[in-house]
Write a protein that holds these residues in place. Structure first.
Motif, PDB file in Angstrom:
ATOM      1  N   GLN A   1      29.675  20.035 -32.077  1.00 19.95           N
ATOM      2  CA  GLN A   1      30.346  20.859 -33.076  1.00 19.95           C
ATOM      3  C   GLN A   1      29.452  22.004 -33.556  1.00 19.95           C
ATOM      4  O   GLN A   1      29.894  23.145 -33.688  1.00 19.95           O
ATOM      5  CB  GLN A   1      30.771  19.989 -34.255  1.00 19.95           C
ATOM      6  CG  GLN A   1      31.796  18.917 -33.922  1.00 19.95           C
ATOM      7  CD  GLN A   1      31.995  17.936 -35.072  1.00 19.95           C
ATOM      8  OE1 GLN A   1      31.614  18.204 -36.203  1.00 19.95           O
ATOM      9  NE2 GLN A   1      32.603  16.796 -34.769  1.00 19.95           N
ATOM     10  N   VAL A   2      28.187  21.680 -33.820  1.00 19.91           N
ATOM     11  CA  VAL A   2      27.253  22.700 -34.318  1.00 19.91           C
ATOM     12  C   VAL A   2      26.968  23.736 -33.230  1.00 19.91           C
ATOM     13  O   VAL A   2      26.924  24.951 -33.503  1.00 19.91           O
ATOM     14  CB  VAL A   2      25.955  22.039 -34.810  1.00 19.91           C
ATOM     15  CG1 VAL A   2      24.908  23.098 -35.161  1.00 19.91           C
ATOM     16  CG2 VAL A   2      26.234  21.164 -36.029  1.00 19.91           C
ATOM     17  N   LEU A   3      26.800  23.294 -31.987  1.00 22.29           N
ATOM     18  CA  LEU A   3      26.541  24.229 -30.888  1.00 22.29           C
ATOM     19  C   LEU A   3      27.738  25.152 -30.665  1.00 22.29           C
ATOM     20  O   LEU A   3      27.565  26.358 -30.432  1.00 22.29           O
ATOM     21  CB  LEU A   3      26.214  23.461 -29.609  1.00 22.29           C
ATOM     22  CG  LEU A   3      24.892  22.694 -29.606  1.00 22.29           C
ATOM     23  CD1 LEU A   3      24.772  21.842 -28.349  1.00 22.29           C
ATOM     24  CD2 LEU A   3      23.706  23.648 -29.717  1.00 22.29           C
ATOM     25  N   ASN A   4      28.939  24.598 -30.726  1.00 23.37           N
ATOM     26  CA  ASN A   4      30.132  25.439 -30.573  1.00 23.37           C
ATOM     27  C   ASN A   4      30.232  26.461 -31.701  1.00 23.37           C
ATOM     28  O   ASN A   4      30.636  27.619 -31.485  1.00 23.37           O
ATOM     29  CB  ASN A   4      31.391  24.570 -30.530  1.00 23.37           C
ATOM     30  CG  ASN A   4      31.523  23.802 -29.234  1.00 23.37           C
ATOM     31  OD1 ASN A   4      30.997  24.210 -28.192  1.00 23.37           O
ATOM     32  ND2 ASN A   4      32.224  22.676 -29.270  1.00 23.37           N
ATOM     33  N   LEU A   5      29.873  26.042 -32.909  1.00 16.43           N
ATOM     34  CA  LEU A   5      29.853  26.973 -34.038  1.00 16.43           C
ATOM     35  C   LEU A   5      28.861  28.109 -33.773  1.00 16.43           C
ATOM     36  O   LEU A   5      29.181  29.290 -33.992  1.00 16.43           O
ATOM     37  CB  LEU A   5      29.474  26.234 -35.323  1.00 16.43           C
ATOM     38  CG  LEU A   5      29.193  27.114 -36.551  1.00 16.43           C
ATOM     39  CD1 LEU A   5      30.449  27.878 -36.965  1.00 16.43           C
ATOM     40  CD2 LEU A   5      28.666  26.266 -37.712  1.00 16.43           C
TER      41      LEU A   5
ATOM     42  N   LEU B   1      20.668  15.381 -34.852  1.00 12.76           N
ATOM     43  CA  LEU B   1      22.073  15.070 -35.105  1.00 12.76           C
ATOM     44  C   LEU B   1      22.640  14.146 -34.035  1.00 12.76           C
ATOM     45  O   LEU B   1      22.146  14.094 -32.906  1.00 12.76           O
ATOM     46  CB  LEU B   1      22.902  16.364 -35.134  1.00 12.76           C
ATOM     47  CG  LEU B   1      22.415  17.471 -36.077  1.00 12.76           C
ATOM     48  CD1 LEU B   1      23.299  18.694 -35.941  1.00 12.76           C
ATOM     49  CD2 LEU B   1      22.372  16.984 -37.518  1.00 12.76           C
ATOM     50  N   ASP B   2      23.704  13.414 -34.401  1.00  9.50           N
ATOM     51  CA  ASP B   2      24.422  12.606 -33.415  1.00  9.50           C
ATOM     52  C   ASP B   2      25.027  13.509 -32.349  1.00  9.50           C
ATOM     53  O   ASP B   2      25.328  14.681 -32.605  1.00  9.50           O
ATOM     54  CB  ASP B   2      25.534  11.801 -34.092  1.00  9.50           C
ATOM     55  CG  ASP B   2      24.987  10.735 -35.035  1.00  9.50           C
ATOM     56  OD1 ASP B   2      23.813  10.352 -34.856  1.00  9.50           O
ATOM     57  OD2 ASP B   2      25.724  10.313 -35.945  1.00  9.50           O
TER      58      ASP B   2
ATOM     59  N   GLY C   1      24.329  15.026 -41.945  1.00  7.56           N
ATOM     60  CA  GLY C   1      23.360  15.851 -41.228  1.00  7.56           C
ATOM     61  C   GLY C   1      23.989  17.085 -40.617  1.00  7.56           C
ATOM     62  O   GLY C   1      23.437  18.196 -40.693  1.00  7.56           O
ATOM     63  N   GLY C   2      25.160  16.924 -40.005  1.00  7.98           N
ATOM     64  CA  GLY C   2      25.829  18.076 -39.411  1.00  7.98           C
ATOM     65  C   GLY C   2      26.244  19.099 -40.447  1.00  7.98           C
ATOM     66  O   GLY C   2      26.139  20.320 -40.224  1.00  7.98           O
ATOM     67  N   GLN C   3      26.718  18.632 -41.603  1.00  8.95           N
ATOM     68  CA  GLN C   3      27.100  19.552 -42.675  1.00  8.95           C
ATOM     69  C   GLN C   3      25.881  20.276 -43.238  1.00  8.95           C
ATOM     70  O   GLN C   3      25.941  21.462 -43.562  1.00  8.95           O
ATOM     71  CB  GLN C   3      27.821  18.787 -43.776  1.00  8.95           C
ATOM     72  CG  GLN C   3      29.208  18.290 -43.378  1.00  8.95           C
ATOM     73  CD  GLN C   3      29.815  17.377 -44.417  1.00  8.95           C
ATOM     74  OE1 GLN C   3      29.105  16.583 -45.065  1.00  8.95           O
ATOM     75  NE2 GLN C   3      31.130  17.466 -44.603  1.00  8.95           N
ATOM     76  N   ARG C   4      24.771  19.559 -43.344  1.00  5.48           N
ATOM     77  CA  ARG C   4      23.547  20.197 -43.841  1.00  5.48           C
ATOM     78  C   ARG C   4      23.089  21.296 -42.883  1.00  5.48           C
ATOM     79  O   ARG C   4      22.621  22.351 -43.322  1.00  5.48           O
ATOM     80  CB  ARG C   4      22.433  19.159 -43.992  1.00  5.48           C
ATOM     81  CG  ARG C   4      22.660  18.174 -45.116  1.00  5.48           C
ATOM     82  CD  ARG C   4      21.455  17.285 -45.284  1.00  5.48           C
ATOM     83  NE  ARG C   4      21.754  16.153 -46.157  1.00  5.48           N
ATOM     84  CZ  ARG C   4      20.849  15.475 -46.830  1.00  5.48           C
ATOM     85  NH1 ARG C   4      19.577  15.801 -46.725  1.00  5.48           N
ATOM     86  NH2 ARG C   4      21.186  14.459 -47.601  1.00  5.48           N
ATOM     87  N   GLN C   5      23.226  21.047 -41.572  1.00  4.09           N
ATOM     88  CA  GLN C   5      22.825  22.086 -40.629  1.00  4.09           C
ATOM     89  C   GLN C   5      23.763  23.283 -40.721  1.00  4.09           C
ATOM     90  O   GLN C   5      23.338  24.432 -40.541  1.00  4.09           O
ATOM     91  CB  GLN C   5      22.777  21.530 -39.204  1.00  4.09           C
ATOM     92  CG  GLN C   5      21.905  22.320 -38.240  1.00  4.09           C
ATOM     93  CD  GLN C   5      20.455  22.418 -38.659  1.00  4.09           C
ATOM     94  OE1 GLN C   5      20.128  22.947 -39.731  1.00  4.09           O
ATOM     95  NE2 GLN C   5      19.575  21.900 -37.823  1.00  4.09           N
ATOM     96  N   ARG C   6      25.029  23.056 -41.034  1.00  6.71           N
ATOM     97  CA  ARG C   6      25.946  24.171 -41.271  1.00  6.71           C
ATOM     98  C   ARG C   6      25.506  24.981 -42.498  1.00  6.71           C
ATOM     99  O   ARG C   6      25.606  26.214 -42.515  1.00  6.71           O
ATOM    100  CB  ARG C   6      27.375  23.655 -41.467  1.00  6.71           C
ATOM    101  CG  ARG C   6      28.024  23.139 -40.173  1.00  6.71           C
ATOM    102  CD  ARG C   6      29.363  22.470 -40.460  1.00  6.71           C
ATOM    103  NE  ARG C   6      29.927  21.876 -39.262  1.00  6.71           N
ATOM    104  CZ  ARG C   6      30.797  22.471 -38.446  1.00  6.71           C
ATOM    105  NH1 ARG C   6      31.208  23.698 -38.722  1.00  6.71           N
ATOM    106  NH2 ARG C   6      31.253  21.870 -37.376  1.00  6.71           N
TER     107      ARG C   6
END
Length: 320
Positions: free
Chosen positions: A188-192, A181-182, A153-158
Motif C-alpha cells: 500500500q505504501v509503495l503504491n502510494l 512494515l508488514d 505502522g503503515g499510517q505512521r509512514q503515511r
C-alpha cells in the motif's frame, strides 16, 4: 545520460569513520588507528522524475549514502552535486515509530517543515495545507489532532510522507521506508509513493535490501558491496541480464512463485570487515568466478566494458 538531465550526481563519493579504540587503550595495547570505509569511491547520477534504487546486504553503505545526500554526514572525499533547490530535498526514514515526535500532534508534525521553510504562512493556511496533505496520503483531516501512538505502522509512514511533502519537494531520499512494515502494508505504501511520483513529478533515491521492493519501485538499480557500487543498470536489464556475480547471487534469493521448488544456490561466505577489506576485488572470497587478477587488482566501472555498468574482471573477460 545527459548531465543536464541529472538532478543529483555523486562523484568519487567517500565517507570514512574513525573506529579506533580510545587513545589510552591504543597506547597500552600498541594498536594503530582504525578506519572504516563505509562509502568508498561511489559514482552515480539520478535523472529528474526517475527512481534510482541502491541495494545490497546490511552494512554495505546504503544508508550512509542516504545521509551523505541529505547532508546528515559530510563527505570524506568526492562530492555530491544537487541541481536543484536544497530546500526541496526531503527524507523519509526507515522507522515510522522513531521518526515521529510522540509528544506532538500529527498536525504539528506535518506543519513543522512549512513553519521552517515558509515562516510567513498564516495559521489558517497552515491548517488548510495539513488537511490537504493528510487527504493526499490517504488519511483524514481529523487525524491532525491525534498523537502518533494512535496509528499503525503503515499510517505512521503515511504521516512521514505527508511531512516530507509539506515543503513541496522535488527530490526524496527514501531510506528503507517499508522495511519495518508488514508485507501487505508495504504494498500500500509503495503504491502510494508511485502515485505521488506520477502526480508531483518527484525524483527518488530509494534505499533497500529487498529486490522484490526495488523491482516495483526503481527505474535504475545500483548494487552495492562493501562500500562500492559493483553494478548499475536499468531495472529490466539488471533482472534479465545481471552482469556481476554478486548481483546474480542476490537475484537467486528472490522467491519465484512460478518455480517455487527450483534449485537455488545459497549465498556462500560472509561479508568481510569494511575495516580490513580483502585486497583486490572485495567480493573475490565469495565469488565463484574469481581468478588471480581478482585477488590483487581492484576492478572499476570502465566505460569500455558494458558501458561502464559493472566493476568485474570476469564480466570484462565475458566469463560466464
Amino acid at each position: 545520460m545527459n548531465r543536464t538531465d541529472a538532478i543529483l550526481e555523486a562523484v568519487a563519493l567517500e565517507r570514512r569513520f574513525d573506529v579506533s579504540a580510545p587513545w589510552l587503550n591504543r597506547v597500552i595495547e600498541r594498536k594503530p588507528r582504525q578506519t572504516l570505509r563505509a562509502v568508498d569511491g561511489v559514482d552515480f547520477q539520478i535523472r529528474r522524475g526517475q527512481t534510482l534504487a541502491i541495494v545490497g546486504e546490511s552494512g554495505c553503505g546504503k544508508s550512509t549514502i542516504a545521509k551523505l545526500v541529505t547532508g546528515l554526514y559530510e563527505p570524506s572525499g568526492g562530492a555530491i552535486q544537487f541541481h536543484g533547490d536544497p530546500n526541496r530535498m526531503q527524507m523519509i526514514f526507515q522507522d515510522p515509530y522513531a521518526s515521529l515526535n510522540p509528544r506532538w500532534r500529527v498536525g504539528r508534525i506535518i506543519a513543522e517543515p512549512l513553519r521552517t521553510l515558509r515562516p510567513e504562512t498564516s495559521a489558517v493556511d497552515l491548517g488548510a495545507r495539513v488537511d490537504e496533505l493528510l487527504r493526499t496520503v490517504g488519511l483524514s483531516p481529523s487525524d491532525a489532532s491525534k498523537y502518533p501512538h494512535a496509528f499503525s505502522g503503515g499510517q505512521r509512514q503515511r504521516i512521514s510522507i505527508a511531512r516530507a511533502l509539506a515543503g513541496d519537494p522535488e527530490f526524496l531520499v527514501c531510506d528503507e521506508p517499508t522495511s519495518a512494515l508488514d508485507v501487505s502494508v508495504q504494498a500500500q505504501v509503495l503504491n502510494l509513493m508511485k502515485q505521488l511520483q506520477r502526480d508531483f513529478g518527484l525524483t527518488y533515491l530509494f534505499i533497500s535490501h529487498d529486490l522484490s521492493v526495488v523491482r516495483h519501485m526503481a527505474d535504475e538499480i545500483a548494487v552495492m558491496y562493501l562500500g562500492r557500487i559493483v553494478e548499475i543498470q536499468p531495472k529490466a536489464d539488471l533482472f534479465e541480464r545481471p552482469l556481476h556475480p554478486y548481483t546474480r547471487m542476490l537475484l537467486e534469493t528472490i522467491p519465484d512463485l512460478k518455480v517455487p521448488n527450483r534449485d537455488r544456490k545459497p549465498m556462500g561466505g560472509e561479508v568481510p570487515s569494511p575495516i580490513a577489506p580483502p585486497k583486490g576485488c572485495s567480493f573475490h572470497p565469495r565469488c565463484p568466478l574469481a581468478f588471480d587478477r581478482c585477488m590483487s587488482e581492484r576492478p572499476v566501472r570502465n566505460a569500455d566494458v558494458h558501458q561502464g555498468r559493472v566493476a568485474c574482471f570476469a564480466a570484462e573477460e565475458t566469463r560466464k
